[in-house]
Design a protein around this motif. Structure first.
Motif, mmCIF file in Angstrom:
data_model
loop_
_atom_site.group_PDB
_atom_site.id
_atom_site.type_symbol
_atom_site.label_atom_id
_atom_site.label_comp_id
_atom_site.label_asym_id
_atom_site.label_seq_id
_atom_site.Cartn_x
_atom_site.Cartn_y
_atom_site.Cartn_z
ATOM 1 N N ASP A 105 53.970 40.110 29.179
ATOM 2 C CA ASP A 105 54.412 40.929 30.130
ATOM 3 C C ASP A 105 53.484 40.974 31.394
ATOM 4 O OD1 ASP A 105 57.139 39.625 29.247
ATOM 5 O OD2 ASP A 105 57.378 42.481 28.137
ATOM 6 N N CYS A 106 53.483 41.251 31.985
ATOM 7 C CA CYS A 106 51.775 41.879 33.092
ATOM 8 C C CYS A 106 52.319 42.140 34.400
ATOM 9 C CB CYS A 106 50.645 40.736 32.699
ATOM 10 S SG CYS A 106 51.093 38.987 32.876
ATOM 11 N N ALA A 107 51.115 42.126 34.920
ATOM 12 C CA ALA A 107 51.330 42.448 36.145
ATOM 13 C C ALA A 107 49.630 42.197 36.819
ATOM 14 C CB ALA A 107 51.417 43.712 36.635
ATOM 15 N N VAL A 108 49.493 41.374 38.063
ATOM 16 C CA VAL A 108 47.773 40.303 38.552
ATOM 17 C C VAL A 108 48.073 41.011 39.487
ATOM 18 C CG1 VAL A 108 46.760 38.786 38.647
ATOM 19 C CG2 VAL A 108 48.214 38.740 36.501
ATOM 20 N N PHE A 140 44.203 29.491 38.417
ATOM 21 C CA PHE A 140 43.142 30.193 39.887
ATOM 22 C C PHE A 140 43.834 28.416 39.807
ATOM 23 C CE2 PHE A 140 42.388 33.816 38.003
ATOM 24 C CZ PHE A 140 42.563 34.798 39.084
ATOM 25 N N ARG A 141 44.657 28.241 41.128
ATOM 26 C CA ARG A 141 43.635 26.568 42.304
ATOM 27 C C ARG A 141 43.554 26.618 43.807
ATOM 28 N NH1 ARG A 141 48.622 23.131 39.679
ATOM 29 N NH2 ARG A 141 49.874 24.571 39.737
ATOM 30 N N MET A 142 43.002 25.919 43.757
ATOM 31 C CA MET A 142 42.866 26.012 45.624
ATOM 32 C C MET A 142 42.197 24.620 45.504
ATOM 33 S SD MET A 142 40.016 26.388 43.737
ATOM 34 C CE MET A 142 40.524 27.958 42.873
ATOM 35 N N GLY A 143 42.983 23.802 47.036
ATOM 36 C CA GLY A 143 43.379 22.696 47.896
ATOM 37 C C GLY A 143 42.738 23.318 49.195
ATOM 38 N N GLY A 144 42.114 21.927 49.365
ATOM 39 C CA GLY A 144 40.953 22.123 50.357
ATOM 40 C C GLY A 144 39.829 20.927 51.062
ATOM 41 N N LYS A 145 39.374 20.826 52.220
ATOM 42 C CA LYS A 145 37.816 19.572 51.562
ATOM 43 C C LYS A 145 37.753 20.560 52.215
ATOM 44 C CE LYS A 145 40.889 18.503 56.253
ATOM 45 N NZ LYS A 145 40.000 17.672 57.622
ATOM 46 N N ASP A 146 35.833 19.721 51.446
ATOM 47 C CA ASP A 146 34.505 20.395 51.140
ATOM 48 C C ASP A 146 34.021 20.795 51.647
ATOM 49 O OD1 ASP A 146 34.860 18.417 49.103
ATOM 50 O OD2 ASP A 146 33.540 16.678 49.414
ATOM 51 N N GLY A 147 33.781 22.029 51.183
ATOM 52 C CA GLY A 147 33.032 22.828 52.326
ATOM 53 C C GLY A 147 34.109 24.275 52.411
ATOM 54 N N GLU A 148 35.867 23.927 52.497
ATOM 55 C CA GLU A 148 36.233 24.962 52.321
ATOM 56 C C GLU A 148 36.715 26.115 51.070
ATOM 57 O OE1 GLU A 148 39.151 22.639 56.124
ATOM 58 O OE2 GLU A 148 39.684 23.016 54.079
ATOM 59 N N GLU A 149 37.138 27.164 51.399
ATOM 60 C CA GLU A 149 36.624 28.142 50.248
ATOM 61 C C GLU A 149 37.923 29.214 50.747
ATOM 62 O OE1 GLU A 149 32.636 28.288 48.622
ATOM 63 O OE2 GLU A 149 32.963 29.132 50.330
ATOM 64 N N VAL A 150 38.263 29.299 49.606
ATOM 65 C CA VAL A 150 38.965 30.749 49.874
ATOM 66 C C VAL A 150 38.228 32.062 48.928
ATOM 67 C CG1 VAL A 150 40.251 30.465 47.301
ATOM 68 C CG2 VAL A 150 41.330 32.042 48.838
ATOM 69 N N ALA A 151 38.063 32.948 49.385
ATOM 70 C CA ALA A 151 37.856 33.982 49.062
ATOM 71 C C ALA A 151 38.416 35.164 48.423
ATOM 72 C CB ALA A 151 37.464 34.851 50.892
ATOM 73 N N LEU A 152 38.296 35.798 47.465
ATOM 74 C CA LEU A 152 39.106 36.328 46.300
ATOM 75 C C LEU A 152 37.940 37.987 45.622
ATOM 76 C CD1 LEU A 152 39.697 34.082 43.401
ATOM 77 C CD2 LEU A 152 41.761 34.315 45.519
ATOM 78 N N ASP A 153 38.939 38.480 45.938
ATOM 79 C CA ASP A 153 38.174 39.808 45.561
ATOM 80 C C ASP A 153 39.510 40.896 44.721
ATOM 81 O OD1 ASP A 153 36.895 41.654 45.140
ATOM 82 O OD2 ASP A 153 36.250 42.352 47.486
ATOM 83 N N ASN A 154 38.811 41.921 43.758
ATOM 84 C CA ASN A 154 39.149 43.195 43.286
ATOM 85 C C ASN A 154 40.726 42.642 42.436
ATOM 86 O OD1 ASN A 154 37.889 44.735 44.548
ATOM 87 N ND2 ASN A 154 38.754 45.185 46.490
ATOM 88 N N VAL A 155 40.418 41.818 41.606
ATOM 89 C CA VAL A 155 41.211 41.352 40.861
ATOM 90 C C VAL A 155 40.902 42.384 39.885
ATOM 91 C CG1 VAL A 155 41.980 39.692 39.305
ATOM 92 C CG2 VAL A 155 40.873 38.648 41.453
ATOM 93 N N LYS A 156 42.827 42.776 39.300
ATOM 94 C CA LYS A 156 43.215 43.326 38.284
ATOM 95 C C LYS A 156 44.487 43.242 37.399
ATOM 96 C CE LYS A 156 41.883 47.965 40.700
ATOM 97 N NZ LYS A 156 42.578 48.850 41.852
ATOM 98 N N VAL A 157 44.597 43.867 35.971
ATOM 99 C CA VAL A 157 45.367 43.137 35.146
ATOM 100 C C VAL A 157 46.489 44.385 34.609
ATOM 101 C CG1 VAL A 157 46.087 41.148 33.642
ATOM 102 C CG2 VAL A 157 44.773 40.066 35.468
ATOM 103 N N TRP A 158 46.965 44.274 34.923
ATOM 104 C CA TRP A 158 47.971 45.237 34.157
ATOM 105 C C TRP A 158 49.174 44.675 32.727
ATOM 106 C CZ3 TRP A 158 47.576 46.101 39.218
ATOM 107 C CH2 TRP A 158 46.453 46.857 39.413
ATOM 108 N N ALA A 159 48.934 44.973 31.661
ATOM 109 C CA ALA A 159 50.092 45.355 30.601
ATOM 110 C C ALA A 159 51.317 45.708 31.138
ATOM 111 C CB ALA A 159 49.939 46.172 29.066
ATOM 112 N N LEU A 160 52.481 44.986 31.249
ATOM 113 C CA LEU A 160 53.802 45.532 32.627
ATOM 114 C C LEU A 160 54.774 46.478 31.232
ATOM 115 C CD1 LEU A 160 55.148 46.871 35.069
ATOM 116 C CD2 LEU A 160 55.623 44.224 34.812
ATOM 117 N N GLU A 161 54.582 47.519 31.242
ATOM 118 C CA GLU A 161 56.086 48.163 30.053
ATOM 119 C C GLU A 161 56.767 48.436 30.568
ATOM 120 O OE1 GLU A 161 53.516 51.954 29.632
ATOM 121 O OE2 GLU A 161 52.217 50.813 28.071
#
Length: 214
Positions: free
Chosen positions: A83-86, A193-214
């Motif tokens: 049980d969690c929140a991402v 995590f999975r991502m689809g695109g052409k060579d050179g294309e990128e998704v930018a990710l930041d500030n990842v947090k994971v909590w236990a969910l009570e």
């Protein structure tokens, strides 16, 4: 002030500010299990690419697909969960699709492959239950979907929460998606995590947090 300007200002004020945490609806945030800001010069330890590319650019994790892999880009972060929140911030760019989801932990299910994912494309987003790769008759099931635009240069905050067999996905400015299935509540070995695109294309990710969910 014109009415349209007032309404726009009101709607903007109602949205959480960039960097603000979203709040779950299935329970309360418990222990903070992971917080990653990608502030260092190198990809942090534990963020492992299975296929595709990972690199740090101006304090963000940039991830993309490589056509030479002949497989959608994929990486994982190992962290035992149930049980969690991402939560994470993402900028889609020109990518055709990104996924955040889970595998079942070994021994939890008689199933090969992924468990479920939230899937974002430039024109829609969905909650899907993945097929069993060991069963040719098994098919991927879409539990919830919504047609909505994701601007390529806008940073969005995503919160994916799961408690028991229930899952809810939230994105700033979008109506939440909900799903439930008997297998969703199993133990999970980490984030996928999975991502689809052409060579050179990128998704930018930041500030990842994971909590236990009570």
């Amino acid at each position: 002030m014109k009415i349209t300007s007032f309404l726009f200002a009101f709607a903007a004020a109602a949205l959480p500010a960039l960097g603000a945490d979203l709040e779950p609806t299935l329970g309360n945030k418990g222990k903070l299990l992971l917080e990653e800001t990608f502030s260092g010069p190198e990809v942090p330890k534990g963020w492992n690419a299975n296929t595709g590319s990972l690199r740090i650019v101006e304090g963000q994790l940039h991830a993309g697909e490589k056509s030479s892999d002949k497989h959608i880009g994929a990486f994982r972060y190992r962290l035992p969960l149930q049980d969690c929140a991402v939560q994470m911030e993402f900028k889609l760019g020109t990518m055709r699709v990104i996924n955040l989801g889970y595998d079942p932990a070994p021994g939890e299910l008689k199933k090969k492959g992924h468990l479920f994912s939230v899937v974002v494309t430039p024109k829609s987003w969905s909650l899907i239950e993945h097929n069993d790769k060991s069963n040719p008759a098994s098919k991927t099931k879409t539990h919830a979907t919504a047609k909505t635009d994701f601007a390529p240069d806008t940073t969005y905050t995503l919160l994916l929460e799961c408690k028991g067999n229930d899952v809810v996905a939230h994105v700033t400015g979008k109506e939440s998606l909900k799903a439930s299935a008997p297998d969703f509540g199993v133990k999970k070995p980490g984030l996928v995590f999975r991502m689809g695109g052409k060579d050179g294309e990128e998704v930018a990710l930041d500030n990842v947090k994971v909590w236990a969910l009570e």
